[in-house]
Design a protein around this motif. Structure first.
Motif, mmCIF file in Angstrom:
data_model
loop_
_atom_site.group_PDB
_atom_site.id
_atom_site.type_symbol
_atom_site.label_atom_id
_atom_site.label_comp_id
_atom_site.label_asym_id
_atom_site.label_seq_id
_atom_site.Cartn_x
_atom_site.Cartn_y
_atom_site.Cartn_z
ATOM 1 N N ASN A 61 -4.816 3.481 11.337
ATOM 2 C CA ASN A 61 -3.682 3.115 11.882
ATOM 3 C C ASN A 61 -3.160 4.939 12.292
ATOM 4 O O ASN A 61 -2.610 5.599 11.338
ATOM 5 N N SER A 110 -0.892 -7.036 2.772
ATOM 6 C CA SER A 110 -0.094 -7.086 3.952
ATOM 7 C C SER A 110 -0.792 -7.369 5.045
ATOM 8 O O SER A 110 -0.613 -8.624 5.868
ATOM 9 N N LYS A 111 -1.886 -6.740 5.346
ATOM 10 C CA LYS A 111 -2.398 -7.009 6.881
ATOM 11 C C LYS A 111 -3.561 -8.053 6.640
ATOM 12 O O LYS A 111 -3.702 -8.955 7.591
ATOM 13 N N SER A 130 -3.905 -3.247 -0.060
ATOM 14 C CA SER A 130 -3.052 -4.153 0.452
ATOM 15 C C SER A 130 -3.323 -5.482 0.970
ATOM 16 O O SER A 130 -4.196 -5.734 1.409
ATOM 17 N N ASP A 150 -7.057 5.445 2.037
ATOM 18 C CA ASP A 150 -6.132 4.083 2.234
ATOM 19 C C ASP A 150 -7.122 3.156 2.826
ATOM 20 O O ASP A 150 -7.203 3.361 4.226
ATOM 21 N N GLY A 165 0.754 -1.265 0.183
ATOM 22 C CA GLY A 165 -0.008 -0.213 0.008
ATOM 23 C C GLY A 165 0.905 1.040 0.044
ATOM 24 O O GLY A 165 0.466 2.299 -0.542
HETATM 25 C C1 PLP Z 1 -2.277 3.097 7.343
HETATM 26 C C2 PLP Z 1 -1.315 2.224 6.417
HETATM 27 N N1 PLP Z 1 -1.507 2.314 5.246
HETATM 28 C C3 PLP Z 1 -0.633 1.841 4.403
HETATM 29 C C4 PLP Z 1 0.351 0.634 4.900
HETATM 30 C C5 PLP Z 1 1.070 -0.010 3.927
HETATM 31 O O1 PLP Z 1 1.626 -1.306 4.222
HETATM 32 P P1 PLP Z 1 2.095 -2.121 2.834
HETATM 33 O O2 PLP Z 1 3.075 -1.235 2.328
HETATM 34 O O3 PLP Z 1 2.686 -3.228 3.854
HETATM 35 O O4 PLP Z 1 0.838 -2.632 2.327
HETATM 36 C C6 PLP Z 1 0.495 0.608 6.410
HETATM 37 C C7 PLP Z 1 1.488 -0.177 6.680
HETATM 38 O O5 PLP Z 1 1.844 -0.059 8.142
HETATM 39 C C8 PLP Z 1 -0.368 1.564 7.207
HETATM 40 O O6 PLP Z 1 -0.424 1.451 8.559
#
Ligand code: PLP
Length: 400
Positions: A173, A235-236, A233, A201, A98
């Protein structure tokens, strides 16, 4: 010596806190680390298997810079199922997380001096990326005693003729707050009237604990589709932080611009990751549900344990996996003036690593990631409470 643009930008506070914890660990201490911005779960088995199969099938060459069409389509299909919106392949582009999704948007949209509105407490990368490309972050504060709710009127009041975009992060976050549909709608309408971009986001979109109306994609597509960027993303949601897979969903002309940027910088994201992400997005979602349920239990516990202390105030997060307590009631003792001092002393005395609120534009707060085992959460909470207790007599003494 270095380019001027770097003078404006700060390094990641979260990474610094994690590095301090790592140094103590290397010195042999049992550190409880709550700084992680990533799931503690392993990547689901079927996703790992797809990555391994990609290697064995020699799927290890360049792909198109925007990514393989199967994965772009699978993301469009997932959004159709989740949000009821139609998205074409030409509107989806795969990014290295992301983070790159948001950075592509910043590079493609912001000129020197453009104002970009966002809400605080924020994930620091959001304003830092704006600064990196010469833009000016305009910050609208939210308040803990209002559950960190974003007020549309406050965002709209921050609009000036220089406003180029509004960035919304939900789930947020570090606060765990959500921007619901009713909040987003007037913001989108105000942006549509003035031709302002909205960037959302949604990296934590699969990590929402309570049934809040959160179809932000539909609100944006119905009202402002030609000026909307979604950053997503793997990722999470799928415990895939190290694989580096994110995406943008944006109008096809802007997606073509992202393609140019990426084509001249990083090119495609890892080919193997793309196959793994395809399995994640289009395969069984059972692991996502399992992780969500587990995070919910952890949230409930760590929240209850810490707020048992009268000086620790904490909004219960609605999404993501962070607790964001206000510990300002514990400051003042032993020369501890700030949450940064508190975090440092907590690390030194109790070997618990947390991230201080300063990095999120929220002095007086701590960010505690509950993407950690229940055992670590229990142990960490015990140590934090013991540390808080140790401060009380000194505080009483100080006030006499
Ligand atoms: C609010 C938020 N957006 C985007 C990301 C991007 O994560 P990634 O680049 O791993 O997808 C994070 C990662 O901590 C995040 O906390």
């Amino acid at each position: 010596m270095f380019a001027q643009r770097l003078a404006q930008v700060s390094a990641s506070a979260t990474l610094k806190a994690a590095a301090a914890a790592e140094a103590l660990r290397r010195a042999g201490h049992k550190v409880v680390d709550f700084t992680a911005g990533e799931p503690d779960f392993p990547t689901p088995e079927h996703v790992k298997a797809a990555g391994k199969a990609a290697i064995d099938a020699d799927f290890t060459r360049y792909t198109a810079a925007a990514g393989i069409p199967e994965l772009r389509d699978a993301i469009a299909t997932r959004y159709k199922g989740q949000y009821g919106v139609d998205i074409t392949t030409a509107e989806v582009l795969l990014t290295a997380g992301g983070k790159q999704a948001l950075f592509n948007a910043a590079l493609a949209l912001f000129d020197q001096g453009d104002e970009v509105i966002t809400h605080a407490p924020y994930w620091p990368t959001i304003p830092e990326q704006v600064k990196l490309v010469g833009g000016k972050p305009v910050i609208v504060q939210t308040r803990a005693d209002e559950g960190f709710a974003v007020h549309p009127e406050a965002i709209i009041a921050a609009i000036t003729p220089k406003t180029k975009a509004i960035i919304i992060n939900s789930p947020c976050n570090p606060t765990g707050g959500l921007v619901d549909e009713a909040t987003l709608t007037p913001i989108v309408d105000a942006a549509a009237k003035r031709g302002i971009w909205i960037i959302v986001d949604l990296c934590y979109e699969q990590l929402i604990y309570d049934p809040v109306p959160h179809n932000l994609v539909k609100v944006l597509f119905d009202r402002h589709r030609d000026r909307t960027v979604i950053a997503g993303s793997a990722s999470k949601s799928y415990a895939m932080t190290g694989w580096r897979c994110g995406w943008t969903i944006a109008p096809k002309e802007l997606t073509a611009a992202f393609n140019v940027i990426q084509g001249q910088t990083t090119s495609n994201i890892t080919s193997i990751t793309q196959k793994a992400a395809l399995a994640a997005v289009s395969g069984s979602q059972d692991a996502v549900t399992m992780m969500l349920n587990e995070y919910r239990k952890r949230r409930d516990n760590i929240h209850a344990w810490l707020t048992a202390h009268p000086a620790i105030k904490c909004v219960k997060p609605k999404g993501a996996f962070y607790l964001f307590p206000d510990i300002s009631g514990l400051l003042g003792a032993e020369g501890m003036k700030s949450s940064a001092d508190f975090a440092q002393a907590l690390l030194e005395k109790e070997h618990v690593a947390v991230t201080a609120g300063e990095g999120f534009d929220a002095p007086g707060y701590l960010r505690i990631s509950y993407a950690a085992s229940m055992e670590d959460l229990r142990e960490g909470a015990t140590r934090i409470l013991r540390f808080a207790e140790s401060l009380q007599p000194a505080r009483a003494g100080a006030s006499r």
